[in-house]
Design a protein around this motif. Structure first.
Motif, short mmCIF file in Angstrom:
data_model
loop_
_atom_site.label_atom_id
_atom_site.label_comp_id
_atom_site.label_asym_id
_atom_site.label_seq_id
_atom_site.Cartn_x
_atom_site.Cartn_y
_atom_site.Cartn_z
N LEU A 104 0.82 -1.21 0.00
CA LEU A 104 0.00 0.00 0.00
C LEU A 104 0.86 1.26 0.00
O LEU A 104 0.57 2.22 -0.72
CB LEU A 104 -0.91 -0.02 1.23
N HIS A 105 1.93 1.27 0.80
CA HIS A 105 2.71 2.48 0.98
C HIS A 105 3.91 2.58 0.03
O HIS A 105 4.25 3.67 -0.43
CB HIS A 105 3.21 2.57 2.43
N GLU A 106 4.57 1.47 -0.21
CA GLU A 106 5.77 1.48 -1.05
C GLU A 106 5.96 0.09 -1.66
O GLU A 106 6.70 -0.74 -1.13
CB GLU A 106 7.00 1.87 -0.23
N PRO A 107 5.27 -0.21 -2.77
CA PRO A 107 5.23 -1.56 -3.34
C PRO A 107 6.60 -2.18 -3.59
O PRO A 107 6.74 -3.41 -3.51
CB PRO A 107 4.45 -1.37 -4.65
N ASP A 108 7.60 -1.38 -3.90
CA ASP A 108 8.93 -1.94 -4.21
C ASP A 108 9.57 -2.64 -3.02
O ASP A 108 10.53 -3.40 -3.19
CB ASP A 108 9.86 -0.84 -4.72
N ARG A 109 9.04 -2.40 -1.82
CA ARG A 109 9.58 -3.12 -0.66
C ARG A 109 9.28 -4.62 -0.74
O ARG A 109 9.98 -5.42 -0.11
CB ARG A 109 8.95 -2.58 0.63
N VAL A 110 8.22 -4.99 -1.44
CA VAL A 110 7.83 -6.40 -1.53
C VAL A 110 8.61 -7.02 -2.68
O VAL A 110 8.29 -6.83 -3.86
CB VAL A 110 6.31 -6.55 -1.75
N ASP A 111 9.65 -7.79 -2.35
CA ASP A 111 10.55 -8.33 -3.37
C ASP A 111 9.88 -9.36 -4.27
O ASP A 111 10.14 -9.39 -5.47
CB ASP A 111 11.78 -8.98 -2.70
N ASN A 112 9.03 -10.19 -3.69
CA ASN A 112 8.39 -11.25 -4.47
C ASN A 112 7.26 -10.66 -5.30
O ASN A 112 6.26 -10.17 -4.76
CB ASN A 112 7.83 -12.32 -3.51
N PRO A 113 7.37 -10.69 -6.65
CA PRO A 113 6.35 -10.03 -7.49
C PRO A 113 4.98 -10.67 -7.35
O PRO A 113 3.95 -9.98 -7.44
CB PRO A 113 6.91 -10.18 -8.91
N SER A 114 4.91 -12.00 -7.13
CA SER A 114 3.61 -12.66 -6.98
C SER A 114 2.92 -12.21 -5.71
O SER A 114 1.70 -11.95 -5.69
CB SER A 114 3.79 -14.18 -6.97
N GLU A 115 3.70 -12.09 -4.62
CA GLU A 115 3.12 -11.63 -3.37
C GLU A 115 2.73 -10.16 -3.46
O GLU A 115 1.71 -9.74 -2.90
CB GLU A 115 4.11 -11.84 -2.22
N ARG A 116 3.52 -9.37 -4.18
CA ARG A 116 3.20 -7.95 -4.33
C ARG A 116 1.88 -7.78 -5.11
O ARG A 116 1.00 -7.02 -4.71
CB ARG A 116 4.33 -7.23 -5.06
N ARG A 117 1.73 -8.52 -6.21
CA ARG A 117 0.49 -8.43 -6.99
C ARG A 117 -0.71 -8.91 -6.18
O ARG A 117 -1.79 -8.31 -6.24
CB ARG A 117 0.62 -9.27 -8.28
N ALA A 118 -0.52 -9.97 -5.43
CA ALA A 118 -1.62 -10.49 -4.61
C ALA A 118 -2.02 -9.49 -3.54
O ALA A 118 -3.22 -9.26 -3.29
CB ALA A 118 -1.21 -11.82 -3.97
N ALA A 119 -1.04 -8.86 -2.90
CA ALA A 119 -1.33 -7.86 -1.87
C ALA A 119 -2.08 -6.67 -2.47
O ALA A 119 -3.04 -6.17 -1.88
CB ALA A 119 -0.04 -7.39 -1.21
N GLN A 120 -1.66 -6.23 -3.64
CA GLN A 120 -2.33 -5.11 -4.30
C GLN A 120 -3.76 -5.47 -4.69
O GLN A 120 -4.67 -4.64 -4.62
CB GLN A 120 -1.52 -4.65 -5.50
N ASP A 121 -3.97 -6.73 -5.08
CA ASP A 121 -5.32 -7.17 -5.42
C ASP A 121 -6.20 -7.22 -4.18
O ASP A 121 -7.38 -6.84 -4.20
CB ASP A 121 -5.27 -8.55 -6.09
N LEU A 122 -5.63 -7.68 -3.06
CA LEU A 122 -6.38 -7.67 -1.80
C LEU A 122 -6.79 -6.25 -1.43
O LEU A 122 -7.92 -6.01 -0.96
CB LEU A 122 -5.54 -8.26 -0.68
N ILE A 123 -5.89 -5.30 -1.62
CA ILE A 123 -6.19 -3.91 -1.31
C ILE A 123 -7.36 -3.41 -2.17
O ILE A 123 -8.28 -2.76 -1.68
CB ILE A 123 -4.94 -3.02 -1.51
N ARG A 124 -7.33 -3.75 -3.46
CA ARG A 124 -8.43 -3.35 -4.36
C ARG A 124 -9.75 -3.94 -3.89
O ARG A 124 -10.78 -3.26 -3.85
CB ARG A 124 -8.13 -3.79 -5.79
N LEU A 125 -9.73 -5.21 -3.56
CA LEU A 125 -10.96 -5.87 -3.13
C LEU A 125 -11.48 -5.29 -1.82
O LEU A 125 -12.69 -5.10 -1.64
CB LEU A 125 -10.72 -7.37 -2.98
#
Length: 411
Positions: A104-125
């Motif tokens: 939510l605050h700084e996506p580049d901190r999440v190194d794993n791209p799959s986990e980053r995309r999943a987290a962003q999708d959770l935020i949208r939902l």
């Protein structure tokens, strides 16, 4: 505010509490304004929460921090069941919340791209009416170990995405299930109490035994004020910059480590060790059951349960079935090293796995809970990565409000 005011959307536009000045402002539909000092019973200590406004039309509480972050909380209606509006509930373990906060605050901190995309999708939902992300007392305890800017970021993310939804304190759920189990044994299910585990009820996550909880004896006005104040209490706790020392729980850890050692030295086959472990779990917690039995029967003659009866009594309870099996498995595994976090993980993740639609847990307890769900013939709802969780969510049809509007289901 010495005299309780009528609770009616027909009369008011909004109520605003300024926590920095300790005042409350009430504006009526005809634009008449009343402003006075807030009753000390409803004040929170000096904090990073600036103000809360209750929107009578939407039944929302809008809280702002002193740094300008806005948190919208869904209100509580004591006269109706929790309204999830078709949204599945998703419980995240604390370490998963940190990933979501980073996304939510700084996506580049999440190194794993799959986990980053999943987290962003959770935020949208979560922000667009697709899912509910309830908070628990376990989250409050674990967040207390953070400090400074990281704590603020995680706390704001949790408060914003949870939007007031909570899962009840595990002890309250446990006691409720115990009563239902004893009622079932006695054939007294008629008139059994109903407990909604996932709610916006003020103070539900803190527990019924605390001063923050409401009860059937709480007046309607005090329930309303609790609803108005509680988002600030939760937010203030989440973003408090001072780290709270964690209790080591040494006695609890040592006690359970001794039980594991005692069962190991019995040197009997695994099925016998399981029976010993189950009986030990029962003996450790029998007081809950005897109290419920005596309350329902007015008798002190508590019955004995055979091993088979005990299996059925425990396994049919949604949370207790999972919790008891976690203890049994750890009692018979001599390689287990009991830690303070086990108390939080085992109870909060068990309650979540019993009542939330989906759970993303830490790896060890998450795998065990999923195995237990499978062994008990239950739906498997526990995942150990955000990617696996969101993939399942999407396959099961989770959609945001915008997605539902753009692509309505086929007739």
């Amino acid at each position: 505010m010495d005299e309780p005011l009528a609770i009616s959307a027909d009369r008011y536009k909004y109520w605003q509490i300024d926590f920095q000045t300790g005042t409350i402002k009430i504006v009526s539909q005809d634009d008449q304004a009343l402003e006075e000092e807030l009753n000390p019973n409803f004040r929170v200590r000096p904090s990073q929460v600036a103000a809360s406004i209750f929107d009578w039309e939407k039944w929302w509480i809008l809280s702002t921090t002193t740094r300008g972050d806005l948190i919208i909380t869904e209100g509580f209606n004591p006269n109706s069941s929790p309204s999830l509006n078709g949204r599945p509930s998703v419980y995240l373990d604390q370490n998963r919340w940190r990933t979501v906060s980073d996304a939510l605050h700084e996506p580049d901190r999440v190194d794993n791209p799959s986990e980053r995309r999943a987290a962003q999708d959770l935020i949208r939902l979560a922000t667009d009416g697709g899912i509910i992300l309830p908070l628990s007392m376990g989250h409050m305890l674990e967040t207390a170990g953070l400090h400074s800017e990281r704590r603020y970021e995680v706390g704001v993310a949790m408060a914003r995405l949870a939007a007031g939804w909570q899962i009840r304190n595990p002890l309250d759920i446990w006691k409720h299930e115990v009563e239902l189990a004893i009622r079932g044994h006695l054939g007294l299910m008629e008139g059994a109490p109903v407990l909604h585990p996932i709610v916006t009820e003020p103070g539900a996550l803190f527990g019924s035994g605390t001063t923050l909880a409401i009860t059937t004896e709480t007046s309607d006005f005090d329930k309303f004020m609790a609803m108005l104040i509680m988002p600030s209490v939760v937010l203030d706790t989440l973003v408090d910059p001072e780290r709270t020392p964690k209790h080591p729980l040494t006695k609890w850890v040592d006690h359970h480590a001794r039980i594991t050692s005692q069962i190991r030295v019995e040197n009997v086959p695994k099925n016998q060790r399981r029976r010993l472990a189950r009986r030990r779990y029962w003996n450790e917690n029998i007081d809950f059951y005897t109290a419920a039995y005596q309350r329902l029967t007015r008798s002190a003659d508590f019955p004995s349960f055979s091993d088979g009866q005990l299996v059925r009594l425990l396994s049919t309870s949604p949370m207790v079935g999972l919790t008891s099996e976690l203890f049994i498995r750890r009692f018979i595994d001599h390689q287990v090293k009991w830690r303070r976090n086990d108390l939080i993980d085992m109870f909060h993740l068990s309650s979540a796995a019993a009542y939330a639609d989906y759970v993303c847990a830490e790896a060890h307890t998450g795998r065990q809970l999923r195995d237990i769900q499978r062994a008990l013939g239950r739906r498997e709802t526990v995942f150990t990565t955000l990617d696996d969780l969101v993939t399942k969510l999407r396959r099961d049809g989770a959609r945001s409000q915008s997605e539902r509007s753009t692509h309505p289901p086929s007739p």
